[in-house]
Design an enzyme around this catalytic site. Structure first.
Site, PDB file in Angstrom:
ATOM      1  N   LYS A   1      15.615  14.350  -9.846  1.00 11.25           N
ATOM      2  CA  LYS A   1      16.989  14.703 -10.199  1.00 11.25           C
ATOM      3  C   LYS A   1      17.380  16.080  -9.638  1.00 11.25           C
ATOM      4  O   LYS A   1      18.542  16.455  -9.631  1.00 11.25           O
ATOM      5  CB  LYS A   1      17.174  14.665 -11.713  1.00 11.25           C
TER       6      LYS A   1
ATOM      7  N   LYS B   1      30.361   9.061 -17.090  1.00 16.04           N
ATOM      8  CA  LYS B   1      31.003   9.750 -18.223  1.00 16.04           C
ATOM      9  C   LYS B   1      31.829  10.932 -17.729  1.00 16.04           C
ATOM     10  O   LYS B   1      32.945  11.167 -18.204  1.00 16.04           O
ATOM     11  CB  LYS B   1      29.948  10.246 -19.214  1.00 16.04           C
TER      12      LYS B   1
ATOM     13  N   HIS C   1      14.966  -0.894 -13.854  1.00 22.46           N
ATOM     14  CA  HIS C   1      15.645   0.396 -13.955  1.00 22.46           C
ATOM     15  C   HIS C   1      15.113   1.449 -13.009  1.00 22.46           C
ATOM     16  O   HIS C   1      15.597   2.589 -13.039  1.00 22.46           O
ATOM     17  CB  HIS C   1      15.501   0.960 -15.376  1.00 22.46           C
TER      18      HIS C   1
ATOM     19  N   LYS D   1      20.833  16.078 -17.973  1.00 25.08           N
ATOM     20  CA  LYS D   1      20.052  14.852 -17.829  1.00 25.08           C
ATOM     21  C   LYS D   1      18.603  15.219 -18.023  1.00 25.08           C
ATOM     22  O   LYS D   1      18.272  16.406 -18.100  1.00 25.08           O
ATOM     23  CB  LYS D   1      20.258  14.222 -16.447  1.00 25.08           C
ATOM     24  N   ARG D   2      17.707  14.233 -18.136  1.00 27.74           N
ATOM     25  CA  ARG D   2      16.295  14.554 -18.230  1.00 27.74           C
ATOM     26  C   ARG D   2      15.879  15.428 -17.042  1.00 27.74           C
ATOM     27  O   ARG D   2      16.415  15.293 -15.944  1.00 27.74           O
ATOM     28  CB  ARG D   2      15.457  13.271 -18.257  1.00 27.74           C
TER      29      ARG D   2
ATOM     30  N   THR E   1      24.331   7.064 -15.534  1.00 26.14           N
ATOM     31  CA  THR E   1      25.515   6.760 -16.329  1.00 26.14           C
ATOM     32  C   THR E   1      26.221   8.055 -16.708  1.00 26.14           C
ATOM     33  O   THR E   1      27.427   8.041 -16.986  1.00 26.14           O
ATOM     34  CB  THR E   1      25.153   5.987 -17.625  1.00 26.14           C
TER      35      THR E   1
HETATM   36  C1  LIG Z   1      24.308   9.475 -20.555  1.00 25.26           C
HETATM   37  C2  LIG Z   1      23.100  10.161 -21.055  1.00 25.26           C
HETATM   38  C3  LIG Z   1      21.943  10.207 -20.276  1.00 25.26           C
HETATM   39  C4  LIG Z   1      21.873   9.633 -18.885  1.00 25.26           C
HETATM   40  O1  LIG Z   1      22.290  10.629 -17.973  1.00 25.26           O
HETATM   41  P1  LIG Z   1      22.000  10.522 -16.417  1.00 25.26           P
HETATM   42  O2  LIG Z   1      22.736  11.686 -15.858  1.00 25.26           O
HETATM   43  O3  LIG Z   1      22.593   9.224 -15.971  1.00 25.26           O
HETATM   44  O4  LIG Z   1      20.540  10.607 -16.226  1.00 25.26           O
HETATM   45  C5  LIG Z   1      20.841  10.859 -20.776  1.00 25.26           C
HETATM   46  N1  LIG Z   1      20.854  11.441 -21.990  1.00 25.26           N
HETATM   47  C6  LIG Z   1      21.954  11.435 -22.755  1.00 25.26           C
HETATM   48  C7  LIG Z   1      21.923  12.126 -24.075  1.00 25.26           C
HETATM   49  C8  LIG Z   1      23.116  10.788 -22.329  1.00 25.26           C
HETATM   50  O5  LIG Z   1      24.200  10.773 -23.114  1.00 25.26           O
END
Ligand SMILES: *Cc1c(COP(=O)(O)O)cnc(C)c1O
Length: 792
Positions: free
Chosen positions: A535, A641, A348, A529-530, A637
């Site tokens: 990022k 979305k 990952h 995101k985190r 991911t």
């Molecule tokens: C989808 C999701 C992530 C992953 O987000 P990235 O933008 O791909 O880092 C992290 N936390 C939550 C709560 C999510 O639903």
């Protein structure tokens, strides 16, 4: 095994029955919690039969089983998910009419199951749902953490963490299985091939049924809780030493007490290693027990079982499987041969600090027999590949390299996007790839459209069904059929109305939770995101400052209104990320209170980002921020979305952004920034950061404003560290990409001025990203890695 229908009246009777006989409550005195429990139990009852049927059919057909081992499952809420997949959401709403709370109130009352940090754990949850939807006999294995990911609050703009306690209330979706328990040993001594652990705990199973779309199939997510092997020390208790009497129990429970909140960095903690081994050993003991119910020859395991390791966290599975097989009479060599055909490893991350390493001292102390087996596996690999480079070794410089262990023990190794898989082959595992060509394969990530479209965005989901008919939920490529309708007036109006309704709802929620007023007609520009340097939330907030500065210089200019929305947690020990959190909040406070900006720009950062917040924000987004330094985001991911919910991306050529852009079309994606190759080349230039800042008037001004303490008047030096690192270090190349990002944001503004054009772009994003369904991803794993077919 199609689901029998149930009427609202029948469901209502079931809810009242559970309220009375399971909860022991009179409807007149039931609380929201009681109603939620009663509804959850009533829906859970509907899953039990397909669940039993699935298990029975798997035994009857002898179908090969998939086991997904993950230290994280970021599930979120389950009630609405179950109702959606059972097709009972409307029925549930009607069943409650006149009784008391509405269904959406029950949904809101449920705590998120936050047994994960971010994308990796959420992927595991999407995979479980897709496996059930596709009718694949599969189990997920993980840990039943008492405390999931910490809750985030802001105090004076700083992140403050408090423990999460989702299990304080009863968790209605689990079945405790006290009879399914395994002993897990640690420490002690080894004599030949026999290990006498010095400590042990019990792993007890808790099962969550995971039901697929339309309730046709259900699998089990089995989470292990740690318990003491010892009974209460009655002598001590009777002597009045209650603390000492309770100690063994408390120590054992520690193992499943908390989720490690370290998102991407390796936690060098004994407890973490114990957690990993605890989960893996319990899972493998369970897998073998089930195997030997119908089989006798352990050498045939690969014909019946495929095991997927989600990152290196469960990589101790290699030696553990060998150990368990040796206890069943196999030699080390035979055991290793079986393990290599059964185990698979998903990588990952390319961040070197995130590839787990354990000191041989710690490994030898906590798992002495495994340390022996690891040495033997390393020798075996060295003998098979006498010319292998030193750094592919499992043990180097008194450290066990879990990435190399996982690779060497795997039948297949996969990356999670096309670009990431190429980089895995070229960088971290280049030499192992040369020794084992064909072992590395790509499986681009996906997300479940049931949760991330059907459940989260009913307005858009309804429009899709009205336009192309039913069935797209489990056949997401069918979204392409929307494309011919995108120009139709009726479709365009409805698409715009759906997005606007979602934005109004979000705007109201933001007002309620943060007190900040936002204009639903502004661009809702979202980065959730985190919080991590790679990022680049820092680049986003600095560009926000640039925009603010520009508006102040020309307050009557023709500005496109924007709402910049941030969400995300920093790991508690990640000081730089915490500074970025603080900066975003400080900038927000100043901008939101600035009368000169006249509401043209707002900055919002609701605390405690989690799955439920993602479900709320993503359907209301106009612009998806996917701006990581190229080569650092394995896939992402969140990006999928957003696109699925009709949101164009502003982004770099990183992770799955590359494939999203290929599919939605370059003209429907705001691309900017250096490529992964250019990033590597740029880093070699000494002083790249200073050169980039000196070349950018905008960035110089922004850094000046931050350095002056304009956002921290009470503590003017607060951001000197951030500014200083920008000038002199800037490993993630915020400075080098800043002007390109700023220019891309201007292109966004221009595109927004053409509402019809923008909306077409948004709708094309939805129509063209069916590929990113996790059903497609799972089919890829089935064909290329597991060699399984659905049993149903
Ligand atoms: C989808 C999701 C992530 C992953 O987000 P990235 O933008 O791909 O880092 C992290 N936390 C939550 C709560 C999510 O639903």
């Amino acid at each position: 095994m199609a689901l029998d229908g149930i009427t609202p009246q029948e469901l209502r009777d079931a809810v009242l029955w559970h309220l009375t006989y399971t909860l022991g409550k009179d409807p007149g005195h039931a609380s929201l919690y009681d109603w939620r429990m009663a509804m959850s139990f009533s829906l859970r009852d509907r899953i039990v039969e397909p669940w039993f049927d699935s298990t029975r059919l798997t035994y009857e057909t002898g179908a090969k089983r998939v086991y997904y081992l993950s230290l994280e499952f970021l599930i979120g809420k389950m009630l609405n998910d179950a109702a959606t997949n059972l097709g009972l959401r409307d029925v549930a709403e009607r069943a409650l009419e006149g009784l008391g709370p509405r269904f959406d109130e029950l949904v809101a009352d449920e705590p998120d199951a936050a047994l994960g940090n971010g994308g990796l754990g959420r992927l595991a949850a999407c995979f479980m749902e897709s496996l059930a939807t596709l009718g694949v006999p599969a189990h997920g294995y993980g840990i039943r953490y008492e405390h999931g990911l910490f809750r985030q609050r802001f105090e004076g703009g700083r992140q403050v963490e408090t423990p999460e306690d989702w299990l304080k209330q009863k968790h209605p979706w689990e079945f405790e299985r006290p009879e399914v328990a395994y002993e897990i040993g640690f420490k002690g001594s080894v004599h030949g091939d026999s290990w006498s652990p010095g400590e042990s705990v019990m792993a007890t199973a808790h099962d969550m049924p995971i039901v697929g779309w339309q309730g046709k199939w259900a699998n089990t997510l089995r989470l292990w809780a740690a318990e003491s092997t010892n009974l209460l020390d009655l002598d001590r208790f009777n002597a009045g030493d209650y603390t000492a009497a309770a100690e063994p129990e408390a120590l054992a429970r520690t193992i499943s007490r908390v989720l490690y909140p370290d998102d991407t960095t390796y936690a060098g903690k004994e407890l973490r290693l114990k957690q990993e081994y605890f989960m893996v050993s319990a899972a493998l003991q369970d897998i073998l027990r089930r195997y030997f119910v119908t089989q006798t020859d352990p050498r045939q395991l690969h014909k019946h079982v495929a095991i997927q390791l989600n990152d290196t966290h469960p990589a101790i599975a290699g030696p553990e499987l060998i150990r368990l097989l040796m206890k069943r009479g196999l030699t080390f060599e035979e055991g290793a041969g079986v393990a290599e055909r059964v185990l698979n490893y998903t990588n990952h991350t390319l961040l070197p600090e995130a590839l787990e390493r354990w000191s041989t001292w710690l490994m030898g102390n906590v798992l002495p027999q495994h340390m022996d087996l690891i040495e033997r596996l390393d020798d075996r690999h060295r003998k098979a590949h006498p010319d292998r480079p030193k750094h592919v070794g499992i043990v180097q410089n008194n450290e066990v390299h879990m990435g190399n262990l996982a690779f060497i023990m795997a039948n297949k190794v996969n990356g999670v996007s096309a670009l990431h898989t190429d980089l895995v082959k070229e960088t971290v595992f280049a030499d192992l790839h040369a020794l084992h060509p064909g072992r590395i394969v790509n499986q681009t990530n996906g997300v479940t459209p049931r949760r991330w479209l059907k459940l989260a965005n009913p307005a858009l989901a309804t429009l899709i069904t009205d336009t192309i008919g039913e069935g797209w939920e489990a056949d997401l490529d069918r979204l392409q059929e929307l494309e011919p309708h995108i120009g139709d007036n009726g479709f365009a109006t409805a698409f715009g109305a759906a997005k606007r309704a979602n934005k109004v709802a979000l705007s109201n929620w933001i007002g309620e939770t943060t007190g900040i007023a936002t204009d639903p007609d502004a661009i809702f520009d979202i980065q959730i995101k985190r919080i991590h340097e790679y990022k680049r939330q820092l680049m986003n907030i600095l560009q926000t400052v640039a925009l603010w500065h520009r508006i102040r210089q020309d307050p009557d200019g023709d500005w496109v209104p924007r709402v910049k929305i941030f969400g995300g947690k920093s790991a508690p020990g990640y000081a730089v990320a915490k500074e970025i959190v603080h900066l975003i909040n400080d900038v927000a406070a100043v901008i939101n209170a600035d009368p000169q900006v006249k509401g043209l720009l707002k900055v919002v950062y609701p605390p405690n980002y989690n799955v439920s917040m993602a479900e709320r924000l993503i359907p209301a987004a106009d612009l998806s921020e996917q701006i990581s330094t190229a080569g650092k985001e394995a896939s992402g991911t969140g990006n999928m979305k957003f696109a699925l919910n009709g949101t164009p991306t502003i982004g770099t050529l990183d992770g799955a952004n590359v494939e999203i852009r290929e599919r939605v079309g370059a003209e429907n994606f705001f691309l900017f920034g250096m490529t992964a190759d250019e990033v590597v080349a740029r880093r070699r230039i000494p002083d790249h950061a200073r050169l980039a800042i000196e070349a950018s008037q905008t960035l110089r001004d922004v850094l000046q404003i931050v350095a002056e303490g304009r956002f921290s008047p009470d503590d003017p030096d607060r951001y000197h560290g951030i500014v200083d690192r920008m000038w002199h270090h800037d490993y993630f190349l915020v400075a080098s990409d800043f002007d390109a990002f700023d220019a891309a944001q201007s292109r966004v503004d221009s595109a927004w001025r053409d509402p019809a054009g923008w909306q077409r772009m948004a709708a094309l994003n939805t129509a063209r990203v069916g590929y990113f369904s996790s059903d497609r991803t799972i089919r890829g794993y089935m064909a290329d890695i597991w060699d399984v077919t659905p049993a149903s």
